[in-house]
Design an enzyme around this catalytic site. Sequence first.
Site, short mmCIF file in Angstrom:
data_model
loop_
_atom_site.label_atom_id
_atom_site.label_comp_id
_atom_site.label_asym_id
_atom_site.label_seq_id
_atom_site.Cartn_x
_atom_site.Cartn_y
_atom_site.Cartn_z
N SER B 328 40.02 27.80 -26.82
CA SER B 328 40.74 26.94 -27.77
C SER B 328 41.70 25.97 -27.10
O SER B 328 42.24 25.09 -27.77
CB SER B 328 41.52 27.81 -28.75
OG SER B 328 40.62 28.65 -29.43
N ASP B 367 34.84 32.22 -37.40
CA ASP B 367 36.20 31.91 -36.98
C ASP B 367 36.79 33.20 -36.44
O ASP B 367 36.36 34.29 -36.79
CB ASP B 367 37.02 31.43 -38.18
CG ASP B 367 38.32 30.76 -37.75
OD1 ASP B 367 38.37 29.51 -37.77
OD2 ASP B 367 39.27 31.50 -37.39
N HIS B 373 41.05 30.23 -42.65
CA HIS B 373 42.38 29.60 -42.68
C HIS B 373 42.59 28.79 -43.94
O HIS B 373 43.63 28.17 -44.11
CB HIS B 373 42.55 28.69 -41.47
CG HIS B 373 42.59 29.44 -40.18
ND1 HIS B 373 41.45 29.71 -39.44
CD2 HIS B 373 43.62 29.99 -39.49
CE1 HIS B 373 41.77 30.38 -38.35
NE2 HIS B 373 43.09 30.57 -38.36
N CYS B 386 42.27 27.02 -35.67
CA CYS B 386 41.16 27.24 -36.59
C CYS B 386 39.85 26.78 -35.95
O CYS B 386 39.71 25.66 -35.51
CB CYS B 386 41.40 26.46 -37.88
SG CYS B 386 39.98 26.51 -38.98
#
Lengths: 379, 616
Positions: B328, B367, B373, B386
């Site tokens: 991420s 996710d 989310h 997210c």
Amino acid sequence: MNQAYQRSGLPESNPTRASGLLADLHLDLPLLTGLILLCGFGLVVLYSASGQDMGQIQRQLIRLALAFLVMFLVAQIPPVQLRRLAPWLYGLGILLLLAVMIVGQVGKGAQRWLDLGLFRFQPSELTKLAVPMMIAWFLAEKSLPPTWKRLATAGIMILVPVLLIAKQPDLGTSLLVASAGIFVLFLAGLSWRFIVGMVLVAIPSGWVLWEWGMREYQRNRVLTFLDPERDPLGTGYHIIQSKIAIGSGGIYGKGWLNGTQSHLEFLPERTTDFIFAVLSEEFGFVGILLLLALYLFIIFRGLYIASHAQDTFSRLLAGALTLVFFVYLFVNTGMVSGILPVVGVPLPLISYGGTSLVTIMAGFGILMSIHTHRKLLPT
Amino acid sequence: MALLTKIRLKDHLRETRLFRDRVVVAVILVLLLVSGLILRLINLQIVNHDHFTTLSQDNRVKVQPLPPTRGLIYDRNGTILAQNLPTYSLEVTPERVEDMEKTLAGIGRIVEISDSDRRRFERLRKQKRRFDSIPIRIRLDPDEVARLAVSRHRFPGVEIQAKLLRDYPLGPVTAHVIGYVGRINQEELKTIDTSAYSGTSHIGKNGVEKTYEEMLHGKVGLQQVEVNALGRVIRVLQSQPPEPGRDLYLSLDAGLQAAAMEAFGDYTGGAVAIDPRNGQVLALVSQPGYDPNLFVEGISPKEYRALQQSEEKPLFNRALRGQYPPGSTVKPFIGLGGLETGVTDITRKTFCPGFFRLPGRKHKYRDWKKAGHGLVNLSDAITQSCDVYYYDLANRMGVDRLHAFLSRFGFGRRTGIDVAGERPGLLPSREWKRRARKQPWYPGETLIMGIGQGYFLSTPLQLAHATAVLAAGGIDHPPRVVQATLGSGDPAPVPLPPPQPVVLEKSLPGNWDDVVDAMVQVIEGRRGTARRIRDERYRIAGKTGTAQVFTVKQDEEYDADKISRKNRDHALFIAFAPVEDPRIAVAVIVENGEHGGSTAAPIAKRIMDYYLMGDR
């Protein structure tokens, strides 16, 4: 007969004879000057060759003093006495050589010395003088040129000590002794036919000598002489390094104490047999010419003395001793510069060491005696 | 009587004449021989003088190399990182030893000779020539030197040698940056200029020591010495002193480096800190480190095996060579890419139900938050990390635009840092897949790439560099460790010319601020994934990340407890601070650290605290 001639009532005074102190001391000024200059030059070279070792210089000075003393003492002996002594000295020399041989067989390898307790004595040195004296005495007995029979006898007289010395083995000394005897023969009028004949005989006998008469190390020396690069780290090393020393000296040399070949120990035997290379390296071609000039001066003076000697014995002896001195010079310089094989002959009066020095100076003592004991002769 | 006398006299005259003739012949002979001798001497001394002069020079003059002393290495505060310490070693010259076994046994009674000493000796003995001296014992202590000095005379061919040995006082702390020097090996011999290295036994093998080998090494000096017939040096004729190697001044902060390593605790991983204003590398950490001093005199095979086989792989330079999925942490860059390419805008929202499906496909792209989310915009998607938002964004951008935009931040290629051994990572593209995998690009792979997984690999250095570019507002200063060098003649360190910065094209400067704001929310936001490292003293912009080590199957869940520690996710964190005027950009990867926010972020925080606040 000769003695009768000596005592034939000729006038005592001699107008050509040098007068003064030196003459009274039976010394010949030109010869003495030449010898002193040469020995002085030798000390200068030795100082450098020894790595500026004052100890060696002192020892050499003591030897020189001794040698000059011997020369002076010998010069006092009149040639008549020398002639009388000749056969006795010769006989003694042969006996001592035999003694050395017997002792030598007890020990191992080369045996040249007789240990007399206080000092060591090399009988072969004695024969260097005794052989020419003997041959001169023998040939002066009868008129010259000698007959074939007498020549043959003289030849045997030379050959015996020469072979005894060569057997030790000491090639250098036997060569010098042989040449001393041969020079007497030559000066006595050895016929040219004989000389040419000998040369013709020498070639095949040289081959015989090579095959059976030489030790391995002697043969190696000859082979190395013919091609030094054959064994550059072994026997050839000496010649290669000494040629480098001489060649790199050039015309003016590298300067006193500046020889690299000698100071860095590339040059072997640099204070003794190879001292000529040190001189050539540091003083160059000019230095060599100076040295040769001194030598030639001494040699020509010697030959002058010989030709002005009054009796056959003196003439032959003086001439032979002078020419042997030249042989010393030529064999040594020829060896060091690589035109002759390496035979252990020192550079006369310059190489470090005592034995040959004393013999040579005794020889010059004889020359001085011959020259200063002359009597007036009708010409 | 008178007649007799007359005959005698006549004979006498004849004899005299004969003798004089012979003397004349002798004189001629003498002169001939002397002339022959003189000719010979002319030949030697005049004709061939030059030849013999050369031979005489060759005889006496030898050229010896004077090895230069290696340059020192300092950090930004003047702390010494690499130096040359005088050490004593015991060396043996095989040629001069009659009975090697007896000699070694004899020495062994005076100083300890270990099996590894013996092995190294035997190994070097095979490589070297018989007249080279070979170390049998190194790093003798003064006591041993004294004991050996007393009895050395009993062992001909054995000598105590004093020499300068490279020393790294901080050892493991700087090992991965500085590298080490080691004995020149056979392969290196083929590539180096052997004359420049005559007299030098060591060469940089790794890290800065390798990159800056030429500068550190210096220039070899020469000395012409006069030797005697035995080869002993008599005197120096001429000497051209060596030019010592240049000292290096690094931007690295040794204290920061140590603090960062300490912050890793038992974890392994890598961390890189860069000053975004100029690309100066402040810390370059690979945990664990190793002791570079072991390599200087040749590491023993046993020690080397231990290092190689260690689970923690201490020799592996994770900061430069560790290629991890960035996870991420790429989200701010991809988000910026979405904004800059106009694919999305800051207000556009995507609904996150906890998974994403490509139109017409069944496969669920999950996710990390199973419940989803909800409706998220780009800022939320960064703050809360997210995945669904990014699947969608990546899908709409497409692999080509992703690749093009991310490569501007240096992903997929070496940063060109001046520490040897860097690896390029991997920024996948259609072209790459066709070439490397002989397969077409699948749309699903674009989604995975959108969250920094799949083929996508980057090194901690690349991440730190990309973060620095982001922090600098698009100015790319290529990272560099060495900042200045000092030669023997220089009054002060001479700065190395900085590499030319590259200014990234921007379509809308506001986009950059938006992404940075979102990254600030990662720390400061209520739901920020790294909110625990929030600090009142300065503001941080950051992004957490997780890199999968173990692929979770469809319909399975990641359960940390069930997975062995080795297979747990890597935790990542990138950050820069202070936000208003960034002075430090950091990337941290904690292997098997699971959550970027809990393991990686505190390490990054420690680095920033140390550097910005001076927390020790």
